[in-house]
Design a protein around this motif. Structure first.
Motif, PDB file in Angstrom:
ATOM      1  N   ARG A   1       0.827  -1.212   0.000  1.00 46.64           N
ATOM      2  CA  ARG A   1       0.000   0.000   0.000  1.00 46.64           C
ATOM      3  C   ARG A   1       0.858   1.257   0.000  1.00 46.64           C
ATOM      4  O   ARG A   1       0.543   2.239  -0.701  1.00 46.64           O
ATOM      5  CB  ARG A   1      -0.916   0.006   1.223  1.00 46.64           C
ATOM      6  N   ASP A   2       1.960   1.227   0.750  1.00 42.33           N
ATOM      7  CA  ASP A   2       2.815   2.409   0.835  1.00 42.33           C
ATOM      8  C   ASP A   2       3.512   2.714  -0.484  1.00 42.33           C
ATOM      9  O   ASP A   2       4.010   3.833  -0.671  1.00 42.33           O
ATOM     10  CB  ASP A   2       3.854   2.220   1.947  1.00 42.33           C
ATOM     11  N   THR A   3       3.597   1.729  -1.374  1.00 43.34           N
ATOM     12  CA  THR A   3       4.176   1.963  -2.702  1.00 43.34           C
ATOM     13  C   THR A   3       3.125   2.387  -3.723  1.00 43.34           C
ATOM     14  O   THR A   3       3.440   2.493  -4.912  1.00 43.34           O
ATOM     15  CB  THR A   3       4.899   0.700  -3.198  1.00 43.34           C
ATOM     16  N   GLY A   4       1.877   2.606  -3.276  1.00 41.69           N
ATOM     17  CA  GLY A   4       0.832   3.079  -4.158  1.00 41.69           C
ATOM     18  C   GLY A   4      -0.013   2.008  -4.798  1.00 41.69           C
ATOM     19  O   GLY A   4      -0.810   2.305  -5.699  1.00 41.69           O
ATOM     20  N   LEU A   5       0.096   0.756  -4.351  1.00 44.05           N
ATOM     21  CA  LEU A   5      -0.661  -0.338  -4.949  1.00 44.05           C
ATOM     22  C   LEU A   5      -1.980  -0.548  -4.209  1.00 44.05           C
ATOM     23  O   LEU A   5      -2.103  -0.239  -3.022  1.00 44.05           O
ATOM     24  CB  LEU A   5       0.161  -1.631  -4.919  1.00 44.05           C
TER      25      LEU A   5
END
Length: 581
Positions: free
Chosen positions: A387-391
């Motif tokens: 999630r923190d990588t934008g997924l």
């Protein structure tokens, strides 16, 4: 060496020991001074005669070194040996520093290996110098083999699942090693601190402790965090290199595909997200299941519970959502389930299509309760990293109840009093701490849509864990045993299920159609017995008349084959056609 000692040695007729160079320490000077004073005249004369007879020549010195090396079981490294020049020539008066014989070799320290002593050929007949060389060489070998100091405690009690230790300070949640008896192939057993009382630590093993003895030594495995509360937390592999892999609760591969192809690591714990920074749920998530897409619409970042007893098809429904959900990454946590079901879920339910973009964390029922809880935390940590990588992540955890049961085992073992139906208060505190880590992140970032299975004992929806989970989740899907026994799959009880975020995701037209279908379905279920025995006369209730006419189509709409996918747009269109017809 003092001048007095030199004069005393000279008066005895032996060769006069000369002062050490500047590189020698004060302790070495004192040792050499003691050697000079302790050597009797007869012994010195005897050693002098041996020197004159070449009995203590260079070959004799080499033999002494070989004996020392054999005694300490140390072999000098070839090509990387650092020689320390301890010059006994007072006329030199200079400090000698270590010189590496290999210019490409990395700089060595005294702890890397024992160092050798360079001798002055002019002092080959000096008895005291010879004895000093031998003593210094032995000391250097011993220092090189010395193990750094490590504080340890002792095991004083083992009762049930909990071990007690004293004499060592380890924080709660910290890992430790317990010494096993000699000959045990494991060598050390792993454990974790779950509590303390005064100076006593309560440990719970995470590995096999067979053969553990009273008084066994306990070592801290990692340092306690000081400033950063997450600095000393356990860190396990994370990242895109985990996709397609199956790991256990400690991050070790279970699939036999070799090492993990990732260098990233993440903590099992994470700071809480400011609730005002979370992005609201406003985007529909297509899960590929018609009944959910149309009647229980799920939003991206929503946390849903799948409430079911055993054997009603929850694993099949999870597999359908894992294969058909429009998510970038899928994280599956199989917590406390039967070991046989792990492989079946991966190969038969998830399949190659779902596994290609998934990570599976397996902590079956036969592992320590600590590892079961750690497996749930690890799966959540993996999802947070994606999630923190934008997924956009789909997290499936089977099951939340096994997680609560693992915490109950730990809490009762360390003496926490039971509260509701045997569950201690800490269980109900742990559940929201795990669930609140999922959901949407800050605006513009990724999301975690989570589905947690909740086992209801005896299909009792008022079970303490089911009741607590229902209060902290954003909706619940209830699977009915009656529907499952009738061959109705997925066995979703539409009347008992709800999606709390649905009203913010759909328009008023779809909402009206959902309400109409639920009304017809509810009216039919309440009068089912009258209809079956022929006691209902058509025309008394127009809504029931319509429900009876549409029920076969309604039932067909709610059922779906395992290999059939129905996207969100198609599901809404079929719902509209059904209600209008």
């Amino acid at each position: 060496m003092t001048p007095a000692s030199s004069a005393a040695a000279a008066s005895k007729g032996s060769a006069t020991p000369l002062p050490l160079a500047a590189s020698a320490t004060v302790e070495a000077e004192d040792l050499l001074d003691d050697v000079a004073h302790s050597a009797p005249l007869e012994e010195a004369d005897a050693w002098t005669r041996l020197v004159e007879q070449d009995s203590l020549s260079g070959s004799t010195v080499a033999e002494l070194e070989a004996e020392l090396e054999a005694e300490f079981d140390v072999e000098p490294e070839v090509g990387h040996e650092t020689e320390v020049d301890v010059n006994l020539d007072a006329s030199a008066g200079t400090e000698h520093t270590p010189q590496a014989t290999d210019p490409d070799a990395p700089p060595a320290t005294n702890r890397d290996r024992p160092y050798t002593i360079e001798r002055d050929p002019a002092l080959a007949d000096n008895v005291h110098a010879l004895r000093w060389h031998s003593a210094l060489q032995a000391a250097s070998i011993g220092v090189a083999k010395t193990i750094p100091h490590r504080a340890c405690g002792r095991l004083i009690r083992a009762a049930g699942l909990v071990l007690e230790a004293v004499g060592v300070r380890i924080p709660v949640g910290g890992a430790c090693l317990i010494e096993l008896p000699p000959g045990n192939p494991l060598g050390m057993a792993q454990a974790e601190v779950v509590g303390f009382s005064g100076e006593r630590l309560f440990l719970m093993p995470t590995s096999e402790v067979s053969g553990l003895l009273p008084g066994a030594r306990v070592f801290a495995q990692e340092a306690a965090p000081i400033a950063d509360p997450h600095a000393g937390a356990k860190r396990l592999p994370v990242g895109l290199g985990m996709l397609g892999r199956v790991v256990d609760a400690t991050g070790k591969p279970l699939d036999g595909l070799g090492p993990l192809k990732t260098d990233e690591s993440g903590a099992l714990t994470a700071p809480t997200i400011n609730p005002l920074q979370r992005e609201p749920i406003h985007e529909v998530l297509d899960v590929g299941v018609r009944a959910i897409n149309a009647l229980l619409t799920v939003g991206r970042g929503q946390r849903m519970g799948l409430f079911a007893g055993s054997g009603v098809g929850k694993s099949v429904l999870l597999g359908m959502m894992a294969r058909y959900t429009s998510a970038d990454v899928i994280v599956v946590g199989l917590i406390g389930e039967r070991g046989r079901e792990v492989k079946e879920f991966i190969e038969q339910i998830l399949g190659k299509e779902g596994m290609a973009r998934a990570v599976v964390v397996a902590a079956p029922a036969d592992v320590s309760p600590l590892l079961r809880m750690q497996g749930a935390a690890y799966a959540t940590s993996l999802a947070e990293n994606f999630r923190d990588t934008g997924l956009n992540v789909l997290l499936i955890m089977d099951s939340l109840t096994r997680y609560a049961m693992a915490q109950r085992e730990i809490a009762l073992a360390i003496g926490e009093p039971p509260a509701t139906k045997g569950y201690p208060p800490s269980v109900f505190a742990k559940l929201p701490m795990l669930v609140e880590r999922t959901g949407n992140g800050p605006a513009g970032g990724g999301s975690i849509t989570a589905f947690y299975t909740v086992l209801t004992e005896g299909d009792d929806q008022q079970d303490p864990i089911a009741d607590a989970a229902r209060a902290i989740l954003d909706g619940h899907i209830v699977l009915s045993r009656t529907l499952a026994e009738a061959g109705h799959y997925p066995a979703i009880d539409i009347e008992a299920s709800i999606s709390r975020a649905m009203t913010a995701l759909i328009d008023q037209t779809q909402f009206d159609k959902v309400r109409q279908l639920k009304q017809m379905l509810s009216r039919y279920q309440r009068n089912r017995d009258l209809i079956n025995v022929g006691a209902y006369a058509q025309g008394r209730d127009p809504l029931l008349d319509r429900a009876i006419a549409l029920y076969p189509r309604i039932e067909g709409f709610l059922t779906q084959r395992i290999n059939e996918q129905s996207d969100h747009a198609a599901s809404v269109a079929q719902l509209a056609a059904l209600v209008q017809g």
